[in-house]
Design a protein around this motif. Structure first.
Motif, PDB file in Angstrom:
ATOM      1  N   ASP A  41      42.614  26.538 -22.604  1.00 18.94           N
ATOM      2  CA  ASP A  41      43.516  25.615 -21.918  1.00 18.94           C
ATOM      3  C   ASP A  41      44.910  26.220 -21.810  1.00 18.94           C
ATOM      4  O   ASP A  41      45.360  26.948 -22.710  1.00 18.94           O
ATOM      5  CB  ASP A  41      43.598  24.276 -22.653  1.00 18.94           C
ATOM      6  N   VAL A  42      45.593  25.914 -20.721  1.00 24.38           N
ATOM      7  CA  VAL A  42      46.961  26.380 -20.514  1.00 24.38           C
ATOM      8  C   VAL A  42      47.882  25.185 -20.344  1.00 24.38           C
ATOM      9  O   VAL A  42      47.460  24.110 -19.922  1.00 24.38           O
ATOM     10  CB  VAL A  42      47.075  27.310 -19.282  1.00 24.38           C
TER      11      VAL A  42
ATOM     12  N   ALA B   1      49.681  29.367 -23.601  1.00 20.36           N
ATOM     13  CA  ALA B   1      48.457  28.824 -24.161  1.00 20.36           C
ATOM     14  C   ALA B   1      48.770  27.476 -24.788  1.00 20.36           C
ATOM     15  O   ALA B   1      49.799  27.309 -25.453  1.00 20.36           O
ATOM     16  CB  ALA B   1      47.868  29.776 -25.195  1.00 20.36           C
TER      17      ALA B   1
ATOM     18  N   ASN C  43      42.372  23.152 -17.903  1.00 21.69           N
ATOM     19  CA  ASN C  43      41.461  24.228 -18.251  1.00 21.69           C
ATOM     20  C   ASN C  43      41.873  25.479 -17.482  1.00 21.69           C
ATOM     21  O   ASN C  43      42.070  25.435 -16.269  1.00 21.69           O
ATOM     22  CB  ASN C  43      40.028  23.833 -17.905  1.00 21.69           C
ATOM     23  N   LYS C  44      42.009  26.593 -18.180  1.00 22.07           N
ATOM     24  CA  LYS C  44      42.537  27.797 -17.551  1.00 22.07           C
ATOM     25  C   LYS C  44      41.641  28.296 -16.421  1.00 22.07           C
ATOM     26  O   LYS C  44      42.116  28.583 -15.317  1.00 22.07           O
ATOM     27  CB  LYS C  44      42.716  28.903 -18.589  1.00 22.07           C
ATOM     28  N   GLN C  45      40.353  28.415 -16.676  1.00 23.94           N
ATOM     29  CA  GLN C  45      39.458  28.956 -15.659  1.00 23.94           C
ATOM     30  C   GLN C  45      39.379  28.042 -14.437  1.00 23.94           C
ATOM     31  O   GLN C  45      39.295  28.514 -13.299  1.00 23.94           O
ATOM     32  CB  GLN C  45      38.065  29.187 -16.245  1.00 23.94           C
TER      33      GLN C  45
ATOM     34  N   LEU D 228      48.383  33.445 -15.743  1.00 23.89           N
ATOM     35  CA  LEU D 228      47.218  32.735 -16.261  1.00 23.89           C
ATOM     36  C   LEU D 228      46.157  33.698 -16.786  1.00 23.89           C
ATOM     37  O   LEU D 228      45.505  33.444 -17.802  1.00 23.89           O
ATOM     38  CB  LEU D 228      46.617  31.846 -15.174  1.00 23.89           C
ATOM     39  N   LYS D 229      45.977  34.822 -16.100  1.00 26.63           N
ATOM     40  CA  LYS D 229      44.881  35.731 -16.450  1.00 26.63           C
ATOM     41  C   LYS D 229      45.106  36.492 -17.756  1.00 26.63           C
ATOM     42  O   LYS D 229      44.145  37.036 -18.315  1.00 26.63           O
ATOM     43  CB  LYS D 229      44.638  36.704 -15.290  1.00 26.63           C
TER      44      LYS D 229
ATOM     45  N   SER E 284      48.688  19.978 -18.943  1.00 26.64           N
ATOM     46  CA  SER E 284      47.700  20.931 -19.455  1.00 26.64           C
ATOM     47  C   SER E 284      46.457  20.891 -18.590  1.00 26.64           C
ATOM     48  O   SER E 284      46.112  19.854 -18.006  1.00 26.64           O
ATOM     49  CB  SER E 284      47.334  20.606 -20.907  1.00 26.64           C
TER      50      SER E 284
END
Length: 266
Positions: A234-235, A250, A158-160, A227-228, A156
């Motif tokens: 979080d991903v 997600a 953080n997405k950004q 991802l976007k 896992s």
């Protein structure tokens, strides 16, 4: 001005929307379902079955799936107002959904949308918009067989942070292959790309991972697009190995996933 026109009587009639086999859903939810799937449909042939989005309407939910053979996106959205007594399926051209999304996105997302199927056609309606399109005819791939039931490797992030790291690294990716390598170690992911005779790049992003080292590579554009559209901070990345189908979703959510096939690198 003197304009030459055609007789209004010769204009094709707009078919009436049937409500016998339809589903009503929040417009915002429907637009999210389109946005999270249509990008994965094939874009090379408009009549190819993979250029469409597979839709299943059932009394409990609407499911949408798109794949181009290298990736797959799937979302299941629960519904509460339905006139479908048993599940019905169809393949809607991705272009139709994209155009409807553009038109409907300027409306109040608190409104409702209705989806109906009738004799080779799909009806997409809001209180102010009605879109009618033909369906694609053919057998959609058995996508359920492509989605792993279990994955022994999971990480896992953080997405950004992951998006930013991937975009930085991709600057040096080969324009023909678009390959970015991801090397997973406990606590971190090292992203790397290179183009012969030009240069290379490397970046590090912190992750939650405590497994064995894993080296895996992707077409970075496929990963970025997945991802976007994931709506979470979080991903989660799940796989069974360096060449196994890899799922992005997600963290903590099971209603949406995007599967991306890795590429083999020397």
């Amino acid at each position: 001005f003197d304009l030459r026109t055609m007789p209004a009587e010769e204009y094709p009639l707009i078919p009436a929307m049937e409500t016998d086999a339809s589903i009503e859903v929040d417009l915002a939810s429907f637009l999210r379902t389109i946005r999270q799937t249509e990008f994965a449909a094939a874009s090379y042939e408009s009549n190819n079955i993979l250029s469409g989005v597979f839709v299943r309407l059932s009394p409990e939910a609407i499911e949408m799936v798109a794949t181009d053979g290298s990736r797959l996106a799937r979302r299941v959205e629960a519904v509460s107002n339905t006139q479908v007594e048993e599940a019905v399926t169809a393949i809607i051209p991705a272009r139709t959904l994209q155009e409807f999304m553009k038109l409907a996105s300027i409306q109040n997302e608190d409104e409702r949308a209705r989806i109906a199927l009738k004799k080779g056609q799909v009806f997409l309606a809001t209180p102010r918009i009605l879109a009618v399109s033909r369906l694609l005819d053919g057998q959609y791939p058995r996508y359920e067989q492509l989605i792993p039931q279990q994955n022994r490797i999971a990480a896992s992030a953080n997405k950004q942070a992951l998006i930013a790291s991937l975009e930085r690294t991709a600057v040096m990716a080969n324009e023909r292959t678009n390959i970015v390598r991801m090397n997973l170690d406990p606590g971190r992911m090292v992203l790397a790309a290179d183009t012969p005779d030009v240069g290379n790049s490397k970046d590090i992003v912190p992750i939650r991972y405590d497994g064995e080292p894993l080296n895996i590579a992707f077409n970075y554009k496929f990963v970025l697009e997945a991802l976007k559209v994931i709506e979470s901070d979080d991903v989660r990345m799940e796989t069974n190995g360096a060449l196994a189908p890899t799922v992005f979703r997600a963290d903590g959510e099971n209603s949406y996933l995007c599967l991306v096939m890795p590429v083999q690198v020397k």
